[in-house]
Design an enzyme around this catalytic site. Structure first.
Site, PDB file in Angstrom:
ATOM      1  N   LYS A 170     -10.410  -4.432  12.615  1.00 26.54           N
ATOM      2  CA  LYS A 170      -9.002  -4.393  13.065  1.00 26.54           C
ATOM      3  C   LYS A 170      -8.515  -5.021  14.382  1.00 26.54           C
ATOM      4  O   LYS A 170      -7.589  -5.906  14.313  1.00 26.54           O
ATOM      5  CB  LYS A 170      -8.610  -2.757  13.280  1.00 26.54           C
ATOM      6  CG  LYS A 170      -8.573  -1.951  12.085  1.00 26.54           C
ATOM      7  CD  LYS A 170      -7.914  -0.571  12.379  1.00 26.54           C
ATOM      8  CE  LYS A 170      -7.973   0.213  10.824  1.00 26.54           C
ATOM      9  NZ  LYS A 170      -7.398   1.509  11.067  1.00 26.54           N
ATOM     10  N   ARG A 197       0.184  -2.790  -7.295  1.00 22.45           N
ATOM     11  CA  ARG A 197      -0.837  -3.424  -8.205  1.00 22.45           C
ATOM     12  C   ARG A 197      -0.345  -2.823  -9.655  1.00 22.45           C
ATOM     13  O   ARG A 197      -0.807  -3.535 -10.503  1.00 22.45           O
ATOM     14  CB  ARG A 197      -2.182  -2.895  -7.887  1.00 22.45           C
ATOM     15  CG  ARG A 197      -2.761  -3.800  -6.724  1.00 22.45           C
ATOM     16  CD  ARG A 197      -4.311  -3.598  -6.774  1.00 22.45           C
ATOM     17  NE  ARG A 197      -4.639  -2.239  -6.733  1.00 22.45           N
ATOM     18  CZ  ARG A 197      -4.981  -1.307  -5.684  1.00 22.45           C
ATOM     19  NH1 ARG A 197      -5.044  -2.157  -4.494  1.00 22.45           N
ATOM     20  NH2 ARG A 197      -5.432  -0.376  -5.784  1.00 22.45           N
ATOM     21  N   GLY A 206       0.765  -1.314  -0.093  1.00 23.19           N
ATOM     22  CA  GLY A 206      -0.009   0.136   0.038  1.00 23.19           C
ATOM     23  C   GLY A 206       0.777   1.271   0.026  1.00 23.19           C
ATOM     24  O   GLY A 206       0.450   2.281   0.618  1.00 23.19           O
ATOM     25  N   GLY A 207       1.925   1.347  -0.685  1.00 25.77           N
ATOM     26  CA  GLY A 207       2.919   2.363  -0.523  1.00 25.77           C
ATOM     27  C   GLY A 207       2.438   3.425  -1.266  1.00 25.77           C
ATOM     28  O   GLY A 207       3.093   4.559  -1.033  1.00 25.77           O
ATOM     29  N   THR A 208       1.628   3.578  -2.111  1.00 26.49           N
ATOM     30  CA  THR A 208       1.190   4.949  -2.609  1.00 26.49           C
ATOM     31  C   THR A 208      -0.158   5.630  -2.004  1.00 26.49           C
ATOM     32  O   THR A 208      -0.471   6.542  -2.427  1.00 26.49           O
ATOM     33  CB  THR A 208       0.846   4.623  -4.230  1.00 26.49           C
ATOM     34  OG1 THR A 208      -0.189   3.812  -4.193  1.00 26.49           O
ATOM     35  CG2 THR A 208       2.098   4.110  -5.061  1.00 26.49           C
ATOM     36  N   GLY A 209      -0.271   4.974  -0.902  1.00 25.82           N
ATOM     37  CA  GLY A 209      -1.497   5.339  -0.285  1.00 25.82           C
ATOM     38  C   GLY A 209      -1.043   6.482   1.017  1.00 25.82           C
ATOM     39  O   GLY A 209      -0.111   6.942   0.829  1.00 25.82           O
TER      40      GLY A 209
END
Length: 326
Positions: free
Chosen positions: A135, A38, A13-16
Site C-alpha cells: 500500500k 465484473r 469493488g462496489g460489492t466488496g
C-alpha cells in the site's frame, strides 16, 4: 452543497466488504453514483443481493474489469471521482487504475483502497508488513504521477473485528473465554463501515482534504481491548474469563502460522499491542481528523454498534489462539 450534488463518483469493488457501504453513502449524499463490476448477474447470492439493491437505489452499473484497460478508461471518463475498494489481494493491481486515470485525464480525486491502518506509520511484522508495504508503494506511485488523492485511515472495521457467533464456526469450544493480546490496555480504533463511508464521501469536494490523509479517530471509538470486552459484558450481562497472551508468544504464533492466520494476527499485534492506531500525532501538513473536520456527522459509536447488533462478539482473536494456552 450544490457542487456535491453534481460530483459523479465511481466505486471500484462496489460489492466488496467496504465498497457496498461507499456506494450507498454516495447515493445518500445525492451524488450520481457508478459501480464498476465484473459481473452484473453473479451466481453468488450475496453479491446478487447487493447488485439488486444498487439497482433499487438508482446506481449506474458499469461492466468491466481492472485488468481490461479500455473498460476502465471508459468508466473513468464518465465520472469526477474514483474510489477504489478492491480487496487486499488486488491492492498491487491498483497501478492499472492509476494508469487508466492518467489516460482519462479528467479525475478530480482518487481514493486508493486503504481504509485500514496508516501504512506509513506502523511497526507491523510478517504478512501485515508485506501488505502495508504494498500500500505504501501505491501511495508513492500516486504522488509521483501527480494524481489528486485522499487517503482514508480508519483502522479496524467493527463488522470484521467484532464477528458474529456463526462467523466463528471454526471454534468448537464454548466461548466463555476471550483472548486478549498483551495486557489489553493499548488503545485501538474501531469504526463502523457506515461511518467510514459517510466520512469518506464528505471529503470528495472538500479542498481541505485534497492530497491529504483523512484519519477517522472519533474519541468514543478509541478504546482498549479490555474496555471493548467490558462494553460487551455490560450489554449482554455476561462475564468472560480473560486470557492475556504476551507479545513474545503472539510473535511465536505468527512465525509458526501460515497465511492468512499469520497476517491476521500480525495486523492485530500492530493495533492491540504496538499501538499503531494511536502512536503518532496528526500534523496538518499531511492529515486531518474526520470527527473534528465534520462535527455535524453523526457516526455510530462502538457502544451503540454493540447495543444495536447484539449478535456481535469480542472473540475475533479466539480464531487464532486457543483459549487453553495457560
Amino acid at each position: 452543497m450544490a457542487a456535491a450534488a453534481t460530483t459523479k463518483i465511481l466505486v471500484i469493488g462496489g460489492t466488496g466488504l467496504m465498497g457496498k457501504f461507499l456506494v450507498e453513502a454516495s447515493v445518500k449524499a445525492g451524488h450520481p453514483t457508478f459501480a464498476f463490476l465484473r459481473d452484473l448477474t453473479p451466481s453468488d447470492p450475496q453479491k446478487s443481493s447487493i447488485i439488486h439493491n444498487f439497482n433499487t437505489l438508482g446506481v449506474n452499473l458499469l461492466l468491466g474489469d481492472i485488468h481490461d484497460h479500455q473498460s476502465l478508461v471508459k468508466a473513468i471518463k464518465q465520472v469526477d471521482v474514483v474510489i477504489s475498494a478492491v480487496n487486499h489481494t488486488q491492492v498491487p493491481d491498483q497501478y492499472k487504475i492509476i494508469s487508466a486515470i492518467k489516460e482519462a485525464g479528467n479525475i478530480k480525486r482518487f481514493f486508493p483502497s486503504e481504509f485500514g491502518i496508516d501504512v506509513d506509520r506502523n511497526n507491523a511484522v510478517n504478512g501485515a508488513k508485506t501488505l502495508f508495504e504494498t500500500k505504501v508503494k501505491m501511495r508513492r506511485i500516486i504522488e509521483a504521477e501527480g494524481i489528486p488523492f485522499t487517503v482514508v485511515v480508519a483502522n479496524f472495521f467493527t463488522r470484521h473485528f467484532l464477528p458474529t457467533r456463526p462467523e466463528l464456526r471454526a471454534i468448537a469450544a464454548p466461548l466463555d473465554t476471550v483472548i486478549i493480546l498483551g495486557d489489553g490496555n493499548t488503545k485501538a480504533i474501531f469504526n463502523t463501515e457506515e461511518g467510514i463511508a459517510t466520512f469518506t464521501i464528505r471529503t470528495v469536494d472538500d479542498p481541505r482534504t485534497l492530497n491529504k490523509i483523512l484519519y477517522i479517530k472519533p474519541p468514543a471509538n478509541t478504546l482498549s481491548y479490555n474496555e471493548l470486552v467490558s462494553l460487551w459484558e455490560k450489554n449482554t450481562g455476561k462475564t468472560l474469563k480473560r486470557v492475556y497472551v504476551p507479545e513474545e508468544q503472539v510473535l511465536k504464533h505468527i512465525q509458526e502460522s501460515s497465511y492468512p492466520k499469520n497476517t491476521g494476527l500480525a495486523i492485530c499485534l500492530s493495533g492491540y499491542v504496538k499501538g499503531d492506531h494511536i502512536n503518532y500525532e496528526i500534523e496538518p501538513s499531511f492529515g486531518l481528523e474526520a470527527s473534528k473536520l465534520y462535527p455535524d456527522v453523526k457516526y455510530p459509536t462502538v457502544d451503540e454498534f454493540l447495543q444495536e447488533n447484539n449478535d456481535r462478539t469480542p472473540f475475533y482473536l479466539n480464531q487464532f489462539i486457543a483459549s487453553n494456552i495457560e
